[in-house]
Every structure is written in structure tokens, then in C-alpha cells.
Design a protein around this motif. Structure first.
Motif, short mmCIF file in Angstrom:
data_model
loop_
_atom_site.label_atom_id
_atom_site.label_comp_id
_atom_site.label_asym_id
_atom_site.label_seq_id
_atom_site.Cartn_x
_atom_site.Cartn_y
_atom_site.Cartn_z
N GLU A 180 47.70 38.53 35.80
CA GLU A 180 47.46 37.21 36.35
C GLU A 180 47.15 37.36 37.84
OE1 GLU A 180 50.81 34.75 35.36
OE2 GLU A 180 50.15 34.52 33.27
N GLU A 181 46.74 36.29 38.46
CA GLU A 181 46.32 36.37 39.86
C GLU A 181 47.43 36.93 40.75
OE1 GLU A 181 44.22 33.52 43.27
OE2 GLU A 181 44.65 32.73 41.25
N LYS A 182 48.67 36.61 40.44
CA LYS A 182 49.80 37.11 41.23
C LYS A 182 49.93 38.63 41.13
CE LYS A 182 53.03 36.27 37.39
NZ LYS A 182 53.04 37.66 36.93
N GLU B 5 36.88 39.33 38.60
CA GLU B 5 37.36 38.40 39.61
C GLU B 5 37.21 39.07 40.96
OE1 GLU B 5 38.15 35.39 39.12
OE2 GLU B 5 38.75 35.18 37.02
N TYR C 27 47.29 40.75 41.02
CA TYR C 27 46.11 41.44 41.52
C TYR C 27 46.40 42.43 42.65
CZ TYR C 27 43.06 38.23 38.82
OH TYR C 27 42.43 37.53 37.83
N GLU D 143 40.57 42.40 31.88
CA GLU D 143 40.47 41.19 32.70
C GLU D 143 39.01 40.90 32.94
OE1 GLU D 143 42.18 38.81 33.30
OE2 GLU D 143 42.68 38.38 35.38
#
Length: 509
Positions: free
Chosen positions: A258-260, A288, A262, A285
Motif C-alpha cells: 500500500e502507499e504507506k 505508481e 512505498y 503493484e
């Protein structure tokens, strides 16, 4: 099978399996319905089958033609006899094209094979028996042009030589004997086109939990950590290059961040990029921006396809794969038992259509959920649902991941009755696995035609080149979009035949 000149193909060129059914009581999505769906393909016994009266029975006839077989038509007859049945004779005709597919598939494949999962369905085994069982499953996948990232054949044998001085960095010493033997087996015997290399010491995890890097008790906050990791990765990278395996090998340390996650993922990617630049870095993924420059194999969910981002990463030199894992549901093509029979084959045409170069499926032998069945083993012949497991789910909870998700192979037939299997029992293929192989072969036909067109363009007229090149486009009759595709096999078979004949013609130019 004989041709008109009397040439007979070896008996093993043809095999016959029974088509059996699983009972769907909980449809996966709007594509499914309650009832019996074909999927397991157990082998037809040499002495025949005891078929129940009053029911249709189906059989799966498989032809595997040896390379070098002369082109043309081959004929045979199927004889069906029974105690209370008038003999039936069915003519069988097979056409062999004048070319052979390469042993190593062009579309990258990375399919899970959880050896510890499948061994729950066997009596306790020795180490040699364990290895033999794993080879059976690897062979079944290889027969279907699939490379596995499981089976336990990728272990790295190393040790840390510690110094009496706690401030001095340990030395990393590898023993490549077992690793080299296993990689040689995968690439030379099973013709794998990919293999995961587990990198110990790097941080790993999933969206659910992270595991900070640690090697030999040396954690990432220890000043000795990076020098040890540098030695480990540097030796591994150099060895893969020396063997020529860097073109196949990749590492897969984090799943669906998840973004957290990255920044954590990028820290691990930076170490890999710095100290093992030839070991490819896979991440499940979609592309992004905060992850750009980290992974160089993007493995995105099939329902996520941002054409602009995908093209940008392709132009940057990255590979683009995609994967199936409990998703996507209808109307996308998926791996579920109660989806259209064409779905997995169409998935490969869509792989070509959207210029992706690899596919991944998280598991092939997910036969039981420890969460849904905490005190017993699930019987995949009786319960087709792939129930959620792990991620902190309370034991006894049953949440559906769909029918057949992660299950493209069935355990040997004794497991049907709840018995433990013997090492010599043969794993059972599935309708979906066979159809997926057809798709991988379709992809190979397209790849061969594309290469031939590049080689022969100078001897073709503009009109000829245009006509051949049109065959590289996926027609709308097969796939109009990710959610609009054929439920019929005929358009695929027709297009495949046209591509095959073009290959034959171009090889003669």
C-alpha cells in the motif's frame, strides 16, 4: 495416429483423461451458477471406467506431438465399448503443422507451487520422496509451458564467518552446489523461463505486515548490515551472470504494497539495484510514481491497466506482467471454475493485446484453508471454494476467494475419498490448466509470426506484409476489451489456424 504414408506416431502422443465435475453451491460472481462444472481431469484407467447409468460422460483427448513429426493429416479411431453398450467408433483426425514450438515459452510465467501445502495430502515422506513429489508437479506445469516459483528448488546455501571482533563484519560464504544443480534442472530439463531467487536479509512483507531486514542476527540498524548485504548480493549477482541465469532470475520480496509501504519497499529496491544490478526486481503493484526506479518487473492486477503509465514504464526499459489472485471477478477473465471456459485462454490473447510479457498466479495447489478448516483438510473435489486464510482472520471463519482460485492442479485421486496419497500417485490436471496452456501456445504462435515478419519483410510485397501483419492484431471476435471477450472457442481456433498457416508460408519464403 497414422498419416497416409503409414507413419505411426508413438503411443504416448495421445492420452485420454476423464472429465469430472465439481459441485458449485456458492457462485463466485455473476458469471457462475449453482450446479456441476467440469474441471478435474483424472487419467483414464487402462482397464476402463465404471460410468454411472443415465448420465453423459465426457473424456479429454490430449495430443502431444513430438518435434520433427512430418507435417500433414494423421488419422485414428476411438472405440467405445461397454457391457450393455453397442460399440461406437469415432473417427479422429489431427493436422500437424510444419513447424515446432520452442521448448522455452516466450510469455514469462511465474506460478506458485506450495510444496508444504500439497504434502498435507500425502503420508509422511522422506526428503528424497519430497523431492520426487515436487518434480512430479513441476513436470506437470512444464508440460503446460508454465514455470513455477515454488517447489523448494531455489534455496541458497550460505554461511556467515563470524569474527571474534564484534565490530568486524562477518564474511558471507556460499556453497553453490545444490543451487546450481537445481537451477540447471529448472532451466535445462523443465525449460523454465523464470525463477525466483529468495534473497535472505532484505526486508519483506505484504500490505498486511512488514518484516524488517535481518541476516544472521544482524538487523538493518546495525552498521555491519549493509556491508554484509553488499557481500551477499554482490556474490549472488556475479554468480547468476557467470551462469547466464540473470536473464531468467528475479527476486520477489514484497507483495501488494500500500502507499504507506512505498518508502520501505524502495529502501529494499535500492539495495538490490546497488549491489545486485543484474537480478531483476519484481513487485506486484501497478506503476505508481513514488516507486519509479525501484522495480523493473511491474506485475499489476489484471483489472488495473493504465495504458499511459504502462507505456511509460515500458519505454523506460521495465517489463510489464500481470497477475490473478482472488480477483478479478466478472466481467473480467479470471481463473475461477465457474467462469466461461474460454477465460484463461483469452487472458493470454489479452496479454498479447496489451503488450504485456508475463503472467503470474499466486498458487496452483491451494487445496485447503487453515482458517476455514482449522482441524481438518479441505477436500478440493468436494468443496471447490478457495476460502480466505491468514491476514489475522479468526480460525473457523469462511470468506470465499472464489471457486478454484489458486487451484489449477488437484491432488492425486486417493484424496477424493479423504485418503492420504503415496509419492507415486499422479497429480491431476484441470480443464482450466489445459485451456491456459492453449493460450500460452496461442501467444507462442503470435510471437513466432512476429519474428518471421521481421526476418522476411524484405522479400514480401507491401500488400503481403500488410496482410500477414493484420494477423498479429487480436480481433474483436476474441477480445474487444478487458471485459468483452468471446465465450466460444471457435473464433480462437479459427484465428490460431490462420496464424499457423501464415507461419508455414513465411518459413518457406
Amino acid at each position: 495416429l497414422r498419416n497416409t504414408a503409414g507413419r505411426q506416431l508413438p503411443a504416448e502422443a495421445l492420452s485420454i483423461d476423464r472429465v469430472e465435475y465439481v459441485k458449485i453451491t456458492m457462485p463466485t460472481d455473476s458469471s457462475g451458477m449453482i450446479g456441476e462444472w467440469p474441471d478435474p481431469l483424472p487419467p483414464q484407467p487402462a482397464g476402463g471406467s465404471n460410468l454411472p447409468a443415465g448420465r453423459n460422460a465426457a473424456f479429454w483427448v490430449r495430443a502431444k506431438i513430438p518435434a520433427g513429426t512430418p507435417a500433414g493429416f494423421y488419422h485414428s479411431r476411438l472405440h467405445i465399448t461397454g457391457a450393455s453398450l453397442e460399440p461406437i467408433v469415432i473417427p479422429l483426425q489431427l493436422e500437424v503443422y510444419d513447424f515446432a514450438l520452442p521448448d522455452r515459452a516466450s510469455c514469462r510465467t511465474a506460478f506458485g507451487l506450495g510444496i508444504d501445502r500439497l504434502l498435507r495430502y500425502y503420508r509422511p515422506v522422506t526428503d528424497d520422496e519430497r523431492r520426487g513429489i515436487a518434480r512430479q508437479y513441476l513436470q506437470l506445469l512444464a508440460d503446460n509451458r508454465i514455470s513455477s516459483y515454488g517447489g523448494g528448488f531455489n534455496r541458497l546455501d550460505y554461511r556467515l564467518e563470524l569474527s571474534d571482533d564484534p565490530q568486524q563484519c562477518p564474511r558471507v560464504q556460499f556453497d553453490w552446489t545444490e543451487f546450481d544443480a537445481n537451477m540447471t534442472m529448472l532451466f535445462d530439463e523443465f525449460h523454465a523461463n523464470s525463477a525466483v531467487v529468495p534473497v535472505e536479509g532484505l526486508g519483506s512483507g505484504t500490505f498486511h505486515a512488514r518484516h524488517p531486514g535481518s541476516i544472521g542476527g544482524i538487523t538493518a540498524d546495525d552498521p555491519r548490515y549493509e556491508p554484509v548485504i553488499a557481500s551477499y548480493l554482490g556474490q549472488l549477482d556475479a554468480h547468476l551472470v557467470e551462469k547466464g541465469w540473470d536473464r531468467y532470475c528475479y527476486t520477489y520480496t514484497f507483495d501488494e504494497p500500500e502507499e504507506k509501504d512505498y518508502p520501505f519497499v524502495m529502501e529494499q529496491m535500492a539495495l538490490l539495484k546497488k549491489y545486485a544490478p543484474h537480478l531483476r526486481r519484481l513487485l506486484t503493484e501497478q506503476p505508481e510514481a513514488p516507486l519509479y526506479g525501484g522495480p523493473n518487473i511491474w506485475c499489476l492486477p489484471t483489472y488495473y491497466l493504465d495504458a499511459e503509465r504502462v507505456a511509460a514504464r515500458r519505454n523506460a526499459g521495465d517489463e510489464l506482467w500481470w497477475y490473478i489472485c482472488t480477483q478479478p471477478r466478472a466481467p473480467f477473465a479470471g481463473e475461477f471454475i465457474d467462469h466461461p471456459g474460454t477465460a484463461l485462454r483469452v487472458w493470454l490473447w489479452q496479454t498479447w493485446q496489451y503488450r504485456l510479457t508475463g503472467i503470474l498466479i499466486w498458487e496452483t495447489v491451494y487445496w485447503t484453508s487453515e482458517t476455514a478448516y482449522p482441524d481438518s483438510r479441505q477436500n478440493p473435489y468436494r468443496d471447490p471454494v478457495a476460502w480466505m486464510t491468514g491476514y489475522g482472520t479468526t480460525p473457523g471463519t469462511r470468506t470465499s476467494w472464489g471457486n478454484g482460485d489458486g487451484r489449477l492442479i488437484y491432488p492425486p485421486e486417493p484424496a477424493r475419498n479423504g485418503e492420504l496419497c503415496e509419492p507415486g500417485n499422479r497429480p491431476v490436471s484441470s480443464f482450466r490448466l489445459e485451456v491456459l496452456r492453449d493460450g500460452l501456445e496461442d501467444f507462442e504462435y503470435l510471437t513466432m509470426l512476429q519474428k518471421l515478419l521481421a526476418e522476411k519483410q524484405a522479400v514480401l510485397t507491401p500488400d503481403e506484409y500488410r496482410d500477414y501483419r493484420q494477423l498479429l492484431a487480436v480481433p474483436e471476435s476474441i477480445s474487444r476489451s478487458l471485459t468483452e471477450y468471446t465465450f466460444r472457442a471457435a473464433p480462437i481456433a479459427s484465428r490460431r489456424d490462420a496464424i499457423a498457416r501464415a507461419i508455414v508460408e513465411l518459413r518457406r519464403r
